[in-house]
Enzyme design. Structure first.
Site, PDB file in Angstrom:
ATOM      1  N   LYS A 194       0.850  -1.181   0.000  1.00 31.60           N
ATOM      2  CA  LYS A 194       0.000   0.000   0.000  1.00 31.60           C
ATOM      3  C   LYS A 194       0.890   1.236   0.000  1.00 31.60           C
ATOM      4  O   LYS A 194       1.533   1.550   0.995  1.00 31.60           O
ATOM      5  CB  LYS A 194      -0.920   0.047   1.231  1.00 31.60           C
ATOM      6  CG  LYS A 194      -2.020   1.104   1.043  1.00 31.60           C
ATOM      7  CD  LYS A 194      -2.732   1.483   2.300  1.00 31.60           C
ATOM      8  CE  LYS A 194      -2.020   2.551   3.070  1.00 31.60           C
ATOM      9  NZ  LYS A 194      -1.796   3.803   2.322  1.00 31.60           N
ATOM     10  N   GLU A 270      10.322   1.070  10.256  1.00 36.05           N
ATOM     11  CA  GLU A 270      11.277   2.157  10.035  1.00 36.05           C
ATOM     12  C   GLU A 270      10.497   3.450  10.231  1.00 36.05           C
ATOM     13  O   GLU A 270       9.651   3.792   9.405  1.00 36.05           O
ATOM     14  CB  GLU A 270      11.869   2.070   8.622  1.00 36.05           C
ATOM     15  CG  GLU A 270      12.672   0.793   8.433  1.00 36.05           C
ATOM     16  CD  GLU A 270      13.286   0.650   7.053  1.00 36.05           C
ATOM     17  OE1 GLU A 270      12.990   1.466   6.165  1.00 36.05           O
ATOM     18  OE2 GLU A 270      14.068  -0.294   6.878  1.00 36.05           O
ATOM     19  N   CYS A 304      13.671  10.785   6.350  1.00 33.55           N
ATOM     20  CA  CYS A 304      13.718  10.457   7.773  1.00 33.55           C
ATOM     21  C   CYS A 304      15.105  10.662   8.354  1.00 33.55           C
ATOM     22  O   CYS A 304      15.266  10.802   9.555  1.00 33.55           O
ATOM     23  CB  CYS A 304      13.279   9.019   7.964  1.00 33.55           C
ATOM     24  SG  CYS A 304      14.239   7.884   6.942  1.00 33.55           S
ATOM     25  N   GLU A 406       9.800  15.840  15.457  1.00 33.08           N
ATOM     26  CA  GLU A 406      10.157  15.773  14.037  1.00 33.08           C
ATOM     27  C   GLU A 406       9.275  16.736  13.241  1.00 33.08           C
ATOM     28  O   GLU A 406       8.054  16.665  13.311  1.00 33.08           O
ATOM     29  CB  GLU A 406       9.945  14.343  13.523  1.00 33.08           C
ATOM     30  CG  GLU A 406      10.328  14.161  12.078  1.00 33.08           C
ATOM     31  CD  GLU A 406       9.990  12.769  11.539  1.00 33.08           C
ATOM     32  OE1 GLU A 406       8.851  12.298  11.742  1.00 33.08           O
ATOM     33  OE2 GLU A 406      10.867  12.139  10.923  1.00 33.08           O
TER      34      GLU A 406
HETATM   35  P1  NAD Z   1       2.459   8.085   7.875  1.00 32.56           P
HETATM   36  O1  NAD Z   1       2.764   7.265   9.075  1.00 32.56           O
HETATM   37  O2  NAD Z   1       1.458   9.160   7.997  1.00 32.56           O
HETATM   38  O3  NAD Z   1       1.947   7.162   6.682  1.00 32.56           O
HETATM   39  C1  NAD Z   1       2.714   6.087   6.208  1.00 32.56           C
HETATM   40  C2  NAD Z   1       1.801   5.063   5.597  1.00 32.56           C
HETATM   41  O4  NAD Z   1       0.981   4.498   6.607  1.00 32.56           O
HETATM   42  C3  NAD Z   1       0.860   5.604   4.545  1.00 32.56           C
HETATM   43  O5  NAD Z   1       0.783   4.645   3.491  1.00 32.56           O
HETATM   44  C4  NAD Z   1      -0.460   5.707   5.288  1.00 32.56           C
HETATM   45  O6  NAD Z   1      -1.582   5.600   4.458  1.00 32.56           O
HETATM   46  C5  NAD Z   1      -0.368   4.520   6.217  1.00 32.56           C
HETATM   47  N1  NAD Z   1      -1.161   4.580   7.442  1.00 32.56           N
HETATM   48  C6  NAD Z   1      -1.447   5.669   8.188  1.00 32.56           C
HETATM   49  N2  NAD Z   1      -2.153   5.312   9.284  1.00 32.56           N
HETATM   50  C7  NAD Z   1      -2.307   3.964   9.233  1.00 32.56           C
HETATM   51  C8  NAD Z   1      -2.950   3.009  10.068  1.00 32.56           C
HETATM   52  N3  NAD Z   1      -3.548   3.366  11.212  1.00 32.56           N
HETATM   53  N4  NAD Z   1      -2.923   1.707   9.702  1.00 32.56           N
HETATM   54  C9  NAD Z   1      -2.298   1.330   8.579  1.00 32.56           C
HETATM   55  N5  NAD Z   1      -1.691   2.185   7.734  1.00 32.56           N
HETATM   56  C10 NAD Z   1      -1.683   3.490   8.054  1.00 32.56           C
HETATM   57  O7  NAD Z   1       3.865   8.645   7.381  1.00 32.56           O
HETATM   58  P2  NAD Z   1       4.119   9.663   6.189  1.00 32.56           P
HETATM   59  O8  NAD Z   1       3.624  11.002   6.635  1.00 32.56           O
HETATM   60  O9  NAD Z   1       3.621   9.073   4.917  1.00 32.56           O
HETATM   61  O10 NAD Z   1       5.716   9.675   6.110  1.00 32.56           O
HETATM   62  C11 NAD Z   1       6.516  10.530   6.838  1.00 32.56           C
HETATM   63  C12 NAD Z   1       7.041   9.815   8.069  1.00 32.56           C
HETATM   64  O11 NAD Z   1       7.725   8.631   7.677  1.00 32.56           O
HETATM   65  C13 NAD Z   1       8.063  10.616   8.834  1.00 32.56           C
HETATM   66  O12 NAD Z   1       7.833  10.455  10.211  1.00 32.56           O
HETATM   67  C14 NAD Z   1       9.378   9.973   8.454  1.00 32.56           C
HETATM   68  O13 NAD Z   1      10.414  10.158   9.386  1.00 32.56           O
HETATM   69  C15 NAD Z   1       8.983   8.562   8.334  1.00 32.56           C
HETATM   70  N6  NAD Z   1       9.929   7.794   7.508  1.00 32.56           N
HETATM   71  C16 NAD Z   1      10.800   6.935   8.111  1.00 32.56           C
HETATM   72  C17 NAD Z   1      11.721   6.229   7.359  1.00 32.56           C
HETATM   73  C18 NAD Z   1      12.716   5.290   7.974  1.00 32.56           C
HETATM   74  O14 NAD Z   1      13.307   4.524   7.241  1.00 32.56           O
HETATM   75  N7  NAD Z   1      12.927   5.319   9.272  1.00 32.56           N
HETATM   76  C19 NAD Z   1      11.718   6.362   5.985  1.00 32.56           C
HETATM   77  C20 NAD Z   1      10.813   7.239   5.388  1.00 32.56           C
HETATM   78  C21 NAD Z   1       9.918   7.946   6.173  1.00 32.56           C
HETATM   79  C1  6OH Z   2      13.740   7.811   4.894  1.00 32.63           C
HETATM   80  O1  6OH Z   2      13.131   8.807   4.605  1.00 32.63           O
HETATM   81  C2  6OH Z   2      14.813   7.224   4.163  1.00 32.63           C
HETATM   82  C3  6OH Z   2      14.882   5.930   3.986  1.00 32.63           C
HETATM   83  C4  6OH Z   2      15.996   5.375   3.340  1.00 32.63           C
HETATM   84  C5  6OH Z   2      16.094   4.066   3.104  1.00 32.63           C
HETATM   85  O2  6OH Z   2      15.129   3.219   3.407  1.00 32.63           O
HETATM   86  C6  6OH Z   2      17.258   3.529   2.465  1.00 32.63           C
HETATM   87  O3  6OH Z   2      17.221   2.342   2.184  1.00 32.63           O
HETATM   88  O4  6OH Z   2      18.233   4.258   2.222  1.00 32.63           O
END
Ligand code: NAD
Ligand code: 6OH
Length: 502
Positions: A194, A270, A304, A406
């Site tokens: 998804k 992640e 992230c 964040e």
């Molecule tokens: P989000 O958590 O709002 O959404 C991520 C996904 O989860 C989307 O596909 C959304 O539709 C889905 N989702 C939301 N609520 C849900 C629920 N209750 N059940 C199931 N699915 C659900 O995140 P975002 O705003 O899309 O992305 C930004 C965030 O992602 C930031 O906090 C960023 O730091 C983090 N991020 C982390 C990494 C990592 O590797 N650590 C990488 C990329 C992004």
């Molecule tokens: C988050 O926003 C970045 C994620 C990066 C990776 O998952 C990667 O494999 O470098």
């Protein structure tokens, strides 16, 4: 007027087949009655409609995935066959590179040249890397001799976990989806992905690549929708799912953890970050200013791994502030295909409201706004988009919300420090623990400081560069588990020990 026409001609549009985005379930592109809008973050235009998957379609996808494993050829496939299939998918992406590029740029608003080098490239690399790594996955072997003379041999065998759900965010859509799908599939699982509701287009192209590559129905599926009350919730609560791999916000991770608890499903998370950069006075000054600017502003700060807390050793503090301020103010913000553009829009107006709320909060908390803090004005269609200025704050205590939470935008707080111990202590003073960067030319210092940081990855004198065989993940609110290389193969496999009396 001439200028406006020139600029409008540059506006990024999706390939025509993507103006009504369908789900991909059981090898078929499926429409649904309920649809939502895909809005351009560049100029607020309607890019197209997205067919939202309901619980019934999610159920169809889960059943199709199970059938693919139990009845289809995928369940009986060899790792060589699966690797060949993933390479074929990568071949299709390579051949249709420009379409993937256009889709990613239209959905995210990021500069074309960044998407070319980062997103689409990493999509291909994820498939090829895991196709090859999977072929080298191995188990363990132990000979055992018991006191009564019994001799045993033990060997471990990796088996697929089963039906995997991948839920990915909007910030790096192709990268995040393929980072999970590739290892899951090479291990012999079936997957339902998804993508984020904000960035649904590239996932449909990836589905087309699987279709074109002749991967059997049900092995790779895409469903569109939101989290609660939509496809996300239907996926995480479905009893037929064996594991959930999720990238996104920490609080969404917590919600998913609750959703899967009853089924005791495996999870890999992640999550968010509030990453520290520690800049020592002995750094290579110019290289550090350039490196930090890249880390702060790549993808409009929506990675992230971007630092949002910067600590600079006092002797170079004022000079560093002046240099990074000048760098931020020289950033060219604009259309994705504008020559020399450094930074695009944020992902959406909604996310911009969140970022702007932190701009306001920082002032209320007593920050000095070194630069930025507002919205750039273009006098054209981009004023309907989701742009913000690169923004730097100083003067806040480490306890301020803007230094702890964040923001996920092109923004950071910079504070001075006086000793190595102080820098480490303050960098570690966070609820998150994803990544850190250390900038120094002193090799001993780099080796001393890096292991003391409570994060999943520390970069020294660089940022974001990755070897896909290395572990990736976070501590504390930043996640659970590691993916990457053999760590991905471990997560996406069930390991059985077979013990034989000789
Ligand atoms: P989000 O958590 O709002 O959404 C991520 C996904 O989860 C989307 O596909 C959304 O539709 C889905 N989702 C939301 N609520 C849900 C629920 N209750 N059940 C199931 N699915 C659900 O995140 P975002 O705003 O899309 O992305 C930004 C965030 O992602 C930031 O906090 C960023 O730091 C983090 N991020 C982390 C990494 C990592 O590797 N650590 C990488 C990329 C992004
Ligand atoms: C988050 O926003 C970045 C994620 C990066 C990776 O998952 C990667 O494999 O470098």
């Amino acid at each position: 007027m001439i200028r406006e026409e020139t600029v409008l001609a540059r506006s990024f549009t999706l390939p025509p087949t993507l103006d009504a985005l369908r789900n991909y379930v059981d090898g078929q592109f499926v429409e649904t009655e309920r649809q939502f809008d895909n809005i351009s973050p560049i100029d607020g235009r309607l890019l197209g409609k997205v067919h939202e998957a309901d619980a019934a379609l999610v159920d169809r996808a889960v059943r199709a995935a199970r059938r693919a494993l139990e009845e289809g050829p995928w369940g009986r496939s060899t790792v060589e066959e699966r690797a060949a299939a993933l390479h074929r998918v990568a071949d299709v992406i390579e051949r249709r590179f420009e379409e993937f590029l256009a889709a990613e740029v239209a959905d995210t608003g990021r500069p074309v040249e960044q998407a070319r080098k980062l997103d689409v490239y990493r999509g291909i690399a994820n498939f090829r890397t895991f196709a090859d790594l999977g072929k080298h996955a191995h188990g363990e072997f132990f000979e055992t001799h018991l006191p009564d003379g019994t001799q045993l041999i033990n060997y471990t065998k990796r088996k697929p976990l089963g039906v995997i759900v991948s839920i990915s965010p909007w910030n790096l859509p192709i990268l995040s989806l393929t980072w999970k799908a590739a290892p899951a599939l090479i291990c012999g699982n079936a997957i339902i992905c998804k993508p984020s509701e904000e960035t649904p287009s590239s996932a449909v192209l990836i589905a087309e690549a699987f279709h074109e590559a002749g991967v059997p129905p049900g092995v790779f599926n895409v469903v569109h929708g939101f989290g609660p009350g939509s496809a996300g919730e239907a996926l995480t609560t479905h009893p037929g799912v064996d594991a959930v791999t999720f990238t996104g916000e920490s609080r969404t991770g917590a919600a998913i953890m609750k959703a899967v608890a009853d089924g005791v499903k495996e999870v890999s998370f992640e999550l968010g970050g509030k990453n520290a950069a520690i800049i020592f006075a002995d750094c290579d000054f110019e290289a550090t200013v350039n490196g930090l600017a890249r880390a702060l502003f790549t993808n409009t700060g929506q990675v992230c791994l971007c630092p949002e807390r910067v600590f600079v050793e006092r002797p170079i503090y004022e000079r560093f502030l002046a240099a990074i301020k000048a760098r931020a103010e020289s950033m060219r913000i604009g259309w994705p295909d504008e020559p020399g553009v450094d930074m695009g829009s944020l992902i959406s107006r909604e996310h911009r409201d969140k970022v702007l709320s932190y701009f306001k909060l920082a002032v209320e908390e007593g920050a000095t706004v070194l630069t930025g803090g507002g919205v750039p004005q273009f006098g054209d269609a981009r004023d309907q988009g989701a742009f913000v200025q690169p923004t730097i704050w100083t003067g806040l205590p480490d306890s301020a919300r803007c230094v702890r939470e964040e923001v996920f935008g092109p923004v950071c707080h910079i504070a001075p420090f006086d000793s190595e111990d102080e820098a480490v202590r303050r960098a570690n003073d966070s609820d998150y623990g994803l990544a850190a960067t250390v900038w120094t030319t002193n090799l001993s210092r780099a080796h001393r400081v890096a292991p003391r940081l409570h994060v999943g990855i520390t970069w020294v004198n660089t940022w974001f560069s990755r070897d896909l065989r290395t572990p990736f993940g976070g501590t504390r609110l930043s996640g659970m588990g590691r993916e990457g290389g053999r760590w991905s193969l471990d997560f996406y496999s069930e390991t059985t020990n077979i013990c034989i009396k000789v």
